[in-house]
Design a protein around this motif. Structure first.
Motif, PDB file in Angstrom:
ATOM      1  N   GLY A 183      52.583 -42.432 -53.166  1.00  0.00           N
ATOM      2  CA  GLY A 183      51.481 -42.063 -53.843  1.00  0.00           C
ATOM      3  C   GLY A 183      51.679 -40.938 -54.610  1.00  0.00           C
ATOM      4  O   GLY A 183      52.734 -40.423 -54.904  1.00  0.00           O
ATOM      5  N   SER A 184      50.731 -40.003 -54.913  1.00  0.00           N
ATOM      6  CA  SER A 184      50.738 -38.930 -55.849  1.00  0.00           C
ATOM      7  C   SER A 184      50.230 -37.736 -54.989  1.00  0.00           C
ATOM      8  O   SER A 184      49.562 -37.944 -53.942  1.00  0.00           O
ATOM      9  CB  SER A 184      49.743 -38.926 -57.189  1.00  0.00           C
ATOM     10  OG  SER A 184      50.194 -40.293 -57.940  1.00  0.00           O
ATOM     11  N   PHE A 187      48.061 -30.666 -56.499  1.00  0.00           N
ATOM     12  CA  PHE A 187      47.729 -29.418 -56.312  1.00  0.00           C
ATOM     13  C   PHE A 187      47.227 -28.439 -57.233  1.00  0.00           C
ATOM     14  O   PHE A 187      47.566 -28.937 -58.538  1.00  0.00           O
ATOM     15  CB  PHE A 187      48.983 -28.733 -55.612  1.00  0.00           C
ATOM     16  CG  PHE A 187      50.294 -28.708 -56.472  1.00  0.00           C
ATOM     17  CD1 PHE A 187      50.569 -27.693 -57.085  1.00  0.00           C
ATOM     18  CD2 PHE A 187      50.928 -29.787 -56.825  1.00  0.00           C
ATOM     19  CE1 PHE A 187      51.388 -27.439 -58.123  1.00  0.00           C
ATOM     20  CE2 PHE A 187      52.028 -29.614 -57.689  1.00  0.00           C
ATOM     21  CZ  PHE A 187      52.183 -28.493 -58.354  1.00  0.00           C
ATOM     22  N   SER A 188      46.688 -27.413 -56.763  1.00  0.00           N
ATOM     23  CA  SER A 188      46.155 -26.426 -57.884  1.00  0.00           C
ATOM     24  C   SER A 188      47.319 -24.969 -57.851  1.00  0.00           C
ATOM     25  O   SER A 188      47.601 -24.616 -56.908  1.00  0.00           O
ATOM     26  CB  SER A 188      44.912 -25.997 -57.744  1.00  0.00           C
ATOM     27  OG  SER A 188      44.187 -27.048 -57.892  1.00  0.00           O
ATOM     28  N   PHE A 189      47.519 -24.646 -58.884  1.00  0.00           N
ATOM     29  CA  PHE A 189      48.488 -23.355 -58.921  1.00  0.00           C
ATOM     30  C   PHE A 189      47.958 -22.488 -60.437  1.00  0.00           C
ATOM     31  O   PHE A 189      47.793 -22.935 -61.520  1.00  0.00           O
ATOM     32  CB  PHE A 189      49.838 -23.892 -59.253  1.00  0.00           C
ATOM     33  CG  PHE A 189      50.722 -22.837 -59.334  1.00  0.00           C
ATOM     34  CD1 PHE A 189      51.045 -21.794 -58.519  1.00  0.00           C
ATOM     35  CD2 PHE A 189      51.209 -22.215 -60.657  1.00  0.00           C
ATOM     36  CE1 PHE A 189      51.786 -20.620 -58.380  1.00  0.00           C
ATOM     37  CE2 PHE A 189      52.034 -21.243 -60.669  1.00  0.00           C
ATOM     38  CZ  PHE A 189      52.107 -20.383 -59.538  1.00  0.00           C
ATOM     39  N   TYR A 194      47.859 -29.959 -60.996  1.00  0.00           N
ATOM     40  CA  TYR A 194      48.855 -30.504 -61.295  1.00  0.00           C
ATOM     41  C   TYR A 194      49.015 -31.863 -60.341  1.00  0.00           C
ATOM     42  O   TYR A 194      48.639 -31.944 -59.346  1.00  0.00           O
ATOM     43  CB  TYR A 194      50.135 -29.708 -61.045  1.00  0.00           C
ATOM     44  CG  TYR A 194      50.391 -28.515 -61.948  1.00  0.00           C
ATOM     45  CD1 TYR A 194      50.667 -28.638 -63.212  1.00  0.00           C
ATOM     46  CD2 TYR A 194      49.601 -27.320 -61.362  1.00  0.00           C
ATOM     47  CE1 TYR A 194      50.739 -27.516 -63.969  1.00  0.00           C
ATOM     48  CE2 TYR A 194      49.494 -26.020 -62.293  1.00  0.00           C
ATOM     49  CZ  TYR A 194      50.370 -26.075 -63.518  1.00  0.00           C
ATOM     50  OH  TYR A 194      50.228 -25.041 -64.419  1.00  0.00           O
ATOM     51  N   THR A 195      49.566 -32.861 -60.778  1.00  0.00           N
ATOM     52  CA  THR A 195      49.967 -34.011 -60.101  1.00  0.00           C
ATOM     53  C   THR A 195      51.367 -34.486 -60.162  1.00  0.00           C
ATOM     54  O   THR A 195      51.658 -34.658 -61.151  1.00  0.00           O
ATOM     55  CB  THR A 195      48.879 -35.271 -60.478  1.00  0.00           C
ATOM     56  OG1 THR A 195      47.527 -34.651 -60.280  1.00  0.00           O
ATOM     57  CG2 THR A 195      49.178 -36.548 -59.606  1.00  0.00           C
ATOM     58  N   ILE A 196      51.895 -34.766 -59.196  1.00  0.00           N
ATOM     59  CA  ILE A 196      53.324 -35.298 -59.029  1.00  0.00           C
ATOM     60  C   ILE A 196      53.314 -36.728 -58.598  1.00  0.00           C
ATOM     61  O   ILE A 196      53.205 -36.988 -57.346  1.00  0.00           O
ATOM     62  CB  ILE A 196      54.265 -34.390 -58.005  1.00  0.00           C
ATOM     63  CG1 ILE A 196      54.214 -32.856 -58.414  1.00  0.00           C
ATOM     64  CG2 ILE A 196      55.719 -34.930 -57.924  1.00  0.00           C
ATOM     65  CD1 ILE A 196      54.862 -31.843 -57.505  1.00  0.00           C
TER      66      ILE A 196
END
Length: 227
Positions: A183-184, A187-189, A194-196
């Protein structure tokens, strides 16, 4: 050493390996050698395919346990019997044919290089040539090198080549499965989200790359020591 120098060194190394490898597969035993090699490649591909089937079986079987599905449980238990039997047959014949190819190749190379060493008194000419060039020491133990190095060359060449093939095919076969399962990862930065996608795939690649680099730097100095 620059990248260009490393590439040139690799090309020289590849040509040397080719000069040692190709003659057997063009010799009087070429058809037996080629058929054995083709069979070993096919069995390696088949073993990876069986691993994919076993991976799928694990998912279905443990889903059946979780859902307490008795019908699927017994069906998959029976399916595992022939999957395991097929995998064992493939593994045994792959090992047998690999050993057979290594022994045939080693026997041919040993005879080939013994003939080259003994024909026209080449062993005697080697010492004269070195003496004429002002080199004191004769070639060290050519007969022992022929006996032992042929064994190492054939076994390492077959095992490393098939290992590389297995690794590449396994990577291609399982990366899709891992991508779907992972899956993906979101996270926040610094105020941005952001999504990986396929997060576990990238983590596995990083893990393998890190391990390979560590192995390279620890193991490389041992090559000269072993030699």
């Amino acid at each position: 050493m620059t990248l260009s120098d490393k590439f040139q060194s690799f090309r020289v190394f590849a040509r040397k390996v080719g000069r040692l490898t190709v003659p057997y597969f063009q010799s009087e035993e070429k058809w037996k050698a080629r058929l054995l090699l083709a069979a070993i490649v096919a069995l390696n591909l088949a073993s990876v395919y069986m691993l994919v089937l076993l991976n799928e079986w694990n998912r279905v079987f443990y889903d059946a346990l979780q859902n307490k599905d008795e019908v699927v449980f017994w069906r998959e238990l029976g399916r595992f019997t022939y999957l395991a039997f097929g995998f064992i047959i493939i593994a045994v014949y792959r090992f047998y044919l690999t050993q057979l190819l290594e022994m045939r190749w080693r026997a041919w190379m040993t005879g080939h290089y013994l003939d080259r060493w003994l024909s026209n008194k080449a062993f005697y000419q080697l010492e004269l040539t070195r003496f004429a060039k002002g080199e004191d020491a004769p070639p060290d133990n050519p007969d022992q090198r022929i006996a032992e190095d042929m064994n190492m060359f054939t076994s390492y060449t077959v095992s490393l080549t098939m290992g590389l093939l297995n690794a590449v095919v396994t990577l291609v076969s399982f990366v899709g499965i891992l991508w779907v399962l992972s899956g993906s990862f979101a996270f926040s930065f610094n105020g941005s989200d952001y999504t990986i996608p396929g997060f576990m795939v990238w983590m596995a690649v990083l893990y393998c790359a890190f391990g390979s680099v560590i192995t390279h730097y620890i193991g490389r100095p041992q090559i000269a020591l072993n030699f």
